[in-house]
Design a protein around this motif. Structure first.
Motif, PDB file in Angstrom:
ATOM      1  N   LEU A  81       0.840  -1.189   0.000  1.00 37.67           N
ATOM      2  CA  LEU A  81       0.000   0.000   0.000  1.00 37.67           C
ATOM      3  C   LEU A  81       0.875   1.239   0.000  1.00 37.67           C
ATOM      4  CD1 LEU A  81      -1.353   0.804   3.549  1.00 37.67           C
ATOM      5  CD2 LEU A  81       0.278  -1.037   3.159  1.00 37.67           C
ATOM      6  N   ALA A  82       0.256   2.379  -0.205  1.00 32.20           N
ATOM      7  CA  ALA A  82       0.965   3.659  -0.202  1.00 32.20           C
ATOM      8  C   ALA A  82       0.049   4.720   0.383  1.00 32.20           C
ATOM      9  CB  ALA A  82       1.409   4.040  -1.613  1.00 32.20           C
ATOM     10  N   PHE A  83       0.656   5.768   0.945  1.00 34.00           N
ATOM     11  CA  PHE A  83      -0.086   6.893   1.503  1.00 34.00           C
ATOM     12  C   PHE A  83       0.064   8.103   0.597  1.00 34.00           C
ATOM     13  CE2 PHE A  83       0.272   4.244   5.188  1.00 34.00           C
ATOM     14  CZ  PHE A  83      -0.845   4.551   5.953  1.00 34.00           C
ATOM     15  N   LYS A  84      -1.063   8.700   0.280  1.00 30.65           N
ATOM     16  CA  LYS A  84      -1.086   9.969  -0.437  1.00 30.65           C
ATOM     17  C   LYS A  84      -1.799  10.963   0.471  1.00 30.65           C
ATOM     18  CE  LYS A  84      -2.667  12.045  -4.779  1.00 30.65           C
ATOM     19  NZ  LYS A  84      -3.474  11.821  -6.011  1.00 30.65           N
ATOM     20  N   GLY A 112      -2.420  -1.977  -3.650  1.00 27.53           N
ATOM     21  CA  GLY A 112      -2.157  -2.756  -4.840  1.00 27.53           C
ATOM     22  C   GLY A 112      -1.587  -1.947  -5.988  1.00 27.53           C
ATOM     23  N   GLY A 113      -2.200  -2.105  -7.161  1.00 26.94           N
ATOM     24  CA  GLY A 113      -1.722  -1.427  -8.356  1.00 26.94           C
ATOM     25  C   GLY A 113      -1.737   0.079  -8.241  1.00 26.94           C
ATOM     26  N   ASN A 114      -2.705   0.643  -7.548  1.00 28.28           N
ATOM     27  CA  ASN A 114      -2.749   2.097  -7.353  1.00 28.28           C
ATOM     28  C   ASN A 114      -1.549   2.573  -6.539  1.00 28.28           C
ATOM     29  OD1 ASN A 114      -5.197   2.321  -8.736  1.00 28.28           O
ATOM     30  ND2 ASN A 114      -6.397   1.954  -6.891  1.00 28.28           N
ATOM     31  N   ALA A 115      -1.139   1.759  -5.562  1.00 29.19           N
ATOM     32  CA  ALA A 115       0.046   2.111  -4.775  1.00 29.19           C
ATOM     33  C   ALA A 115       1.306   2.015  -5.618  1.00 29.19           C
ATOM     34  CB  ALA A 115       0.153   1.186  -3.559  1.00 29.19           C
ATOM     35  N   ALA A 116       1.397   0.975  -6.447  1.00 31.44           N
ATOM     36  CA  ALA A 116       2.575   0.817  -7.309  1.00 31.44           C
ATOM     37  C   ALA A 116       2.697   1.964  -8.306  1.00 31.44           C
ATOM     38  CB  ALA A 116       2.505  -0.520  -8.039  1.00 31.44           C
ATOM     39  N   THR A 117       1.568   2.518  -8.717  1.00 28.29           N
ATOM     40  CA  THR A 117       1.588   3.605  -9.701  1.00 28.29           C
ATOM     41  C   THR A 117       2.219   4.871  -9.137  1.00 28.29           C
ATOM     42  OG1 THR A 117      -0.387   2.721 -10.801  1.00 28.29           O
ATOM     43  CG2 THR A 117       0.145   5.032 -11.191  1.00 28.29           C
TER      44      THR A 117
END
Length: 801
Positions: A63-66, A73-78
């Protein structure tokens, strides 16, 4: 063929899984180093892969934080190349590891821009962000929570079960107890209970066997799993026979793990490293160095390296093109499969070693193996398959089995295993027999480090099952301070520091008449191979002297009440017995105690002079725990992580509500502008020019407001502005209804029976004939008109109109 097999498997599992009296849902998760898959079983969902928000069957792990928004998933990798410091991908190898471990160093080399720090005093890993830090277990818990929400979205709304509480998770075979507990901790943070941790090879074997039949003779198969992070070879035997005690000849399948071999670092990520080095070298040769210091450029290059490696599994060459990779330089090149395979020649010999290890443990030869079941994403690399056929199978390509879904076999098998262990459903009888690769033991030492003795708690080769044991410790009589060091295999895990042993011993002897007194360790191993020690205590066989006829009944009652409240574990009378089993006072003895309690203290009864059986009493020994390496989450840290996860969930919920309100308001403002500017008939007819211009201005102002401040607005403010704009449509609707109501009154005036006046006249028989004559004349006037009348009628009607 694969789709047919998947359909057959789904039908078999649907027939095999029969809901029990307790309804529930079980979620299987294959949380890989690179990608994650999940499958769901419940009364309303027989057996389904959990789809992502983009309707994909697998997603990127992490995961990623914006800002405060979490992307999975893929949105975090982007967004990872743009926000490397708040992107947490492929972190599975960091579970149960320290910051100084080789796994942490390797992770930082593959994810430039990430910062790892110690997680409190636990010697485990946490990610440092500009304004906070996140333990790896907490990030995994967030991922589990996200998958749980996706799965619950598949459950029927009207079902008695619309939540998921139990999960089964796949793990590599080399995970130790600390790493396994880290997954259990992560699940607890997300509000889930782990019913089973299933090794990758066993999960694939269950999936393979669930749609096949076997005989009583053992049939040997290898499960070769080449994933993103590691390679394992699990030697499995399948046999089927009648269940013990079955009256109707019911058979059960037995899956036995005969041997396991693995390479913890040989996988797809290592291949990505080699491709990355090829691209980096080509760029440096053409455009010079300097890119090594730019984390964003390196992440973009690594992502392209992964894509190029995947394409080369099917094609002989791949074209690489990255716009403005570094310093406004566009990078373009071509990589051939031969060039890539030359760079990984030193890795190929490592593929055979897991097979050799597993065969050696089982005492078998490769000729005894019927097939090699291939799974894992990196198993598609052509040169790996060539090494398997030529090196492992001695050129026999017929033994390569590709009849399982390489991506989904593990998650399907893990889900089936979770269903069986949880007992939420009745399933096909599949018995899984695994043994410990590394045993659990303890060593007693003096404070100077000299060894007093050592004992096995759960020896290597023991069956993996839920098992509790009490082990007697041999400590010299005059020892006052000692250290108990616990091991998993050869690795030290933690120590119990005992102080004041003689004082504690004296306290027990003063309170109890012990015929035997020695310290014991209460240890437990779960079915998922997690190890715990609940404590250390004195074990005392309490001797109760026989009562004479002169002893009062109250003394007998005193002893019985003491035994009732101190009943516990009993042991053999022999000194060399080491394993103790729990026993409780029998019903007859309880009845005797009850009857004695009702007797008066002054009464006396003849007593038997035979020696009664000794009772047991346990007295805890105080100790201090120290850890040799990483340790798992404590209660306080786990509670903090749970609270923070709930806070982020609320932020997500508020953000979704705000986005929904913003979209609704924006769409409605554009709708008003369209109604007015394109002169919608309905609104033109039921409003005046001033009203239309007023609401048009409000709509335009709202659109400007959204563009300037929409991201920071609260959903309450957005909904309030939407209500103001809707007043225009409400005004038009009200006038439209009012006009329609007026027209209906004109066309259909209201009448009622009460308003009608009826006059009932008496029948005049004298004038009856005359009335009849009048009626006949009226009837003749309504007969079919002549042709002349028909021709002239329209002209008359026109005159009337």
């Amino acid at each position: 063929m694969i789709h047919l097999h998947r359909l057959l498997l789904s039908i078999l599992l649907t027939l095999a899984i029969v809901p029990s009296a307790v309804l529930g849902a079980v979620l299987g998760i294959d949380f890989g180093q690179s990608t994650t898959k999940a499958a769901l079983v419940s009364p309303g969902v027989p057996f389904e892969i959990v789809l992502t928000q983009d309707s994909k069957r697998k997603d990127v792990s992490g995961l990623a934080f914006k800002g405060d928004e979490r992307l999975y998933g893929g949105n975090a990798a982007t967004i990872a190349p743009r926000l490397p410091a708040t992107s947490f991908l492929n972190f599975k190898p960091l579970l149960g590891k320290s910051v100084d471990a080789p796994e942490s160093e390797l992770y930082l080399s593959r994810h430039p821009g990430s910062t790892l720090i110690p997680a409190g005093n636990r010697s485990t890993v946490a990610f440092q962000t500009p304004d906070s830090s996140f333990p790896v277990e907490e990030l995994l818990g967030m991922s589990f929570s996200h998958i749980k929400k996706l799965a619950e979205g598949m459950l029927p709304r009207d079902s008695a079960t619309n939540h998921v509480y139990e999960i089964a998770v796949t793990i590599p075979p080399y995970f130790n107890s600390v790493q396994r507990k880290a997954i259990v901790d992560a699940a607890e943070i997300s509000g889930l209970k782990v019913v089973s941790l299933v090794t990758d090879g066993v999960a694939t074997a269950i999936n393979y066997a669930s749609s096949r039949t076997f005989t009583a003779e053992k049939q040997y198969h290898f499960v070769m799993d080449i994933g993103a992070g590691s390679t394992s070879a699990t030697l499995i035997s399948f046999s089927e026979g009648k269940t013990a005690g079955s009256l109707f000849g019911k058979s059960a399948l037995t899956i036995t793990v005969e041997g396991i071999g693995y390479d913890e670092t040989l996988g797809g990520d290592l291949l990505d490293d080699r491709m990355f080095q090829i691209l980096l070298t080509k760029f440096a040769n053409s455009h010079g160095s300097g890119i090594e210091s730019n984390s964003r450029s390196l992440l973009r290059l690594r992502k392209e390296a992964e894509r190029a490696k995947t394409i080369l599994s099917a094609n002989t060459d791949v074209r690489v093109s990255i716009e403005s990779l570094y310093d406004d330089i566009d990078f373009r090149t071509v990589i051939t499969r031969t060039e890539f395979e030359d760079s990984i020649q030193d890795l190929l010999v490592r593929i055979q070693k897991p097979f050799e290890t597993a065969l050696a443990k089982a005492g078998l030869d490769i000729l005894d193996v019927s097939s090699v079941i291939i799974t894992g994403g990196s198993s598609r690399v052509p040169i790996f398959q060539q090494v398997l056929i030529n090196g492992v199978l001695k050129g026999d390509a017929s033994k390569v089995s590709k009849n399982v879904n390489a991506d989904e076999a593990a998650v399907l098998g893990a889900t089936f295993r979770g269903v069986a262990v949880s007992k939420q459903f009745r399933t096909k009888d599949i018995n899984v027999i695994e043994t410990l690769e590394d045993g659990f033991s303890l060593t007693a030492k003096n404070l100077d480090g000299s060894v007093i003795g050592s004992q096995d708690l759960f020896p290597a080769g023991s069956l993996i099952a839920r098992n509790k044991t009490q082990i007697r410790i041999d400590i010299p009589e005059d020892t006052d301070n000692a250290i108990l060091e616990f091991y998993e295999g050869s690795a030290s895990t933690f120590q119990f520091q005992l102080h004041g042993i003689q004082k504690s011993k004296g306290t027990v002897l003063a309170a109890n008449n012990c015929s035997q007194l020695y310290p014991i360790v209460d240890a437990e191993m779960s079915v998922s191979r997690t190890f715990d020690v609940s404590g250390i205590s004195w074990f005392c066989n309490v001797t109760i002297p026989a009562l004479t006829e002169d002893e009062p009944e109250s003394e007998d009652l005193k002893h019985k009440l003491f035994n009732f409240f101190n009943k516990g574990s009993s042991s053999s009378d022999s000194e060399d017995t080491s394993t103790l089993t729990s026993t409780e006072t029998s019903t007859g003895e309880n009845s005797e105690t009850s009857s004695s309690a009702s007797a008066t203290t002054s009464s006396k009864k003849p007593k038997s002079t035979s020696t009664p059986k000794p009772r047991t009493a346990k007295q805890p020994i105080k100790y201090k725990v120290t850890y040799s390496g990483p340790r798992n989450l404590g209660r306080a840290t786990k509670s903090t992580s749970q609270a923070r996860l709930r806070a982020f969930d609320r932020l997500d919920s508020d953000r979704l509500a705000r986005e929904s309100a913003r979209n609704n308001l924006e769409a409605y403002a554009y709708r008003i502008r369209e109604w007015i500017e394109y002169e919608n008939i309905r609104f033109m007819e039921h409003s005046n020019e001033d009203e239309r211009q007023s609401f048009l201005q409000k709509a335009l102002t709202t659109l400007d407001w959204l563009y300037e401040e929409g991201e920071s607005l609260l959903s309450e403010s957005l909904n309030e502005r939407l209500s103001e704009l809707k007043q225009f449509e409400e005004l038009v609707t009200a006038r439209e209804k009012e006009k329609l109501s007026s027209l209906q009154e004109l066309l259909h005036p209201k009448t009622s029976i009460e308003e009608e006046a009826f006059t009932i006249l008496p029948i005049d028989t004298d004038n009856l004939s005359a009335s009849t004559t009048v009626m006949e004349e009226a009837a003749s006037a309504t007969e079919t008109p002549t042709e002349e009348t028909i021709i002239n009628e329209p002209e008359a009607v026109h005159d009337e109109l």
